[in-house]
Motif scaffolding. Sequence first.
Motif, short mmCIF file in Angstrom:
data_model
loop_
_atom_site.label_atom_id
_atom_site.label_comp_id
_atom_site.label_asym_id
_atom_site.label_seq_id
_atom_site.Cartn_x
_atom_site.Cartn_y
_atom_site.Cartn_z
N THR A 173 0.84 -1.20 0.00
CA THR A 173 0.00 0.00 0.00
C THR A 173 0.87 1.25 0.00
OG1 THR A 173 -1.68 -1.20 1.26
CG2 THR A 173 -1.87 1.18 1.21
N GLN A 174 1.95 1.23 0.76
CA GLN A 174 2.86 2.37 0.79
C GLN A 174 3.49 2.60 -0.58
OE1 GLN A 174 5.58 1.33 3.94
NE2 GLN A 174 4.24 2.12 5.55
N GLU A 175 3.91 1.52 -1.23
CA GLU A 175 4.52 1.65 -2.55
C GLU A 175 3.52 2.18 -3.57
OE1 GLU A 175 6.19 -2.10 -3.65
OE2 GLU A 175 7.53 -2.15 -1.92
N ASP A 176 2.30 1.64 -3.52
CA ASP A 176 1.27 2.10 -4.45
C ASP A 176 0.97 3.58 -4.25
OD1 ASP A 176 1.12 -0.44 -5.49
OD2 ASP A 176 -0.69 -1.00 -4.35
N ALA A 177 0.87 4.00 -3.01
CA ALA A 177 0.57 5.40 -2.71
C ALA A 177 1.72 6.29 -3.20
CB ALA A 177 0.35 5.59 -1.22
N LEU A 178 2.96 5.86 -3.00
CA LEU A 178 4.11 6.64 -3.45
C LEU A 178 4.15 6.73 -4.97
CD1 LEU A 178 6.52 8.23 -2.38
CD2 LEU A 178 7.87 6.13 -2.49
N LYS A 179 3.84 5.64 -5.65
CA LYS A 179 3.81 5.65 -7.12
C LYS A 179 2.76 6.64 -7.63
CE LYS A 179 5.31 0.92 -8.02
NZ LYS A 179 4.88 -0.41 -8.52
N ILE A 180 1.59 6.60 -7.00
CA ILE A 180 0.52 7.51 -7.43
C ILE A 180 0.92 8.96 -7.15
CG2 ILE A 180 -1.87 8.21 -6.98
CD1 ILE A 180 -2.45 5.24 -6.37
N ALA A 181 1.51 9.21 -5.99
CA ALA A 181 1.93 10.57 -5.64
C ALA A 181 3.00 11.07 -6.61
CB ALA A 181 2.45 10.61 -4.20
N LYS A 182 3.92 10.22 -7.00
CA LYS A 182 4.96 10.63 -7.95
C LYS A 182 4.40 10.86 -9.34
CE LYS A 182 9.03 8.78 -5.66
NZ LYS A 182 10.19 7.89 -5.74
N SER A 183 3.37 10.09 -9.70
CA SER A 183 2.80 10.24 -11.04
C SER A 183 2.03 11.56 -11.18
CB SER A 183 1.89 9.07 -11.37
OG SER A 183 0.72 9.10 -10.58
N ILE A 184 1.54 12.12 -10.06
CA ILE A 184 0.81 13.39 -10.14
C ILE A 184 1.64 14.56 -9.60
CG2 ILE A 184 -1.47 12.30 -10.04
CD1 ILE A 184 -1.57 13.03 -7.06
N GLN A 185 2.92 14.34 -9.43
CA GLN A 185 3.81 15.36 -8.86
C GLN A 185 3.97 16.53 -9.82
OE1 GLN A 185 7.69 13.80 -8.00
NE2 GLN A 185 8.26 15.53 -6.71
N ARG A 186 3.96 17.75 -9.27
CA ARG A 186 4.16 18.97 -10.04
C ARG A 186 5.66 19.28 -10.13
NH1 ARG A 186 -0.62 19.82 -12.50
NH2 ARG A 186 -2.29 19.59 -11.02
N PRO A 187 6.05 20.03 -11.12
CA PRO A 187 7.48 20.33 -11.28
C PRO A 187 8.11 21.05 -10.08
CG PRO A 187 6.28 20.91 -13.26
CD PRO A 187 5.26 20.51 -12.25
N ALA A 188 7.42 21.95 -9.43
CA ALA A 188 8.00 22.73 -8.34
C ALA A 188 7.73 22.09 -6.97
CB ALA A 188 7.44 24.14 -8.36
N GLN A 189 7.25 20.90 -6.95
CA GLN A 189 6.87 20.24 -5.70
C GLN A 189 8.08 19.61 -5.04
OE1 GLN A 189 3.36 17.92 -6.25
NE2 GLN A 189 3.80 16.59 -4.51
N THR A 190 8.17 19.77 -3.70
CA THR A 190 9.30 19.22 -2.98
C THR A 190 9.03 17.76 -2.60
OG1 THR A 190 8.43 19.86 -0.83
CG2 THR A 190 9.81 21.48 -1.97
#
Length: 111
Positions: free
Chosen positions: A13-30
């Motif tokens: 679940t942690q990996e899936d959530a991280l993958k989803i978060a990275k896929s919607i990451q904005r360019p200026a996002q930390t």
Amino acid sequence: MTNNRYQKPSPQTQEDALKIAKSIQRPAQTKEQTKLIAQGIQQGIDIYKKQQKEKARALNKKLKKVSSQKSELVESDDQEIETHIVYRQHGLPWLLLLLTWLGMGVYWFTQ
């Protein structure tokens, strides 16, 4: 009494959530913001899983209730089948047969 302890989410679940978060990451996002988004997604996944488990439990309860009602109906039907049916013959056909034989006998003896 509710059990409010928080269970650690599974690594998948942690990996899936991280993958989803990275896929919607904005360019200026930390990275910190991405981690926070991943935690939010992870909580959403956990809530969804809990809801699905509750629905499954409720459905199982309903199925058990219906199956127990059906078994009770089957048992009551068995009791009805076991009743003995007694047929009583009517006396009218025998009376008509007797009168017919008497009538034929009287007819033959009177000729």
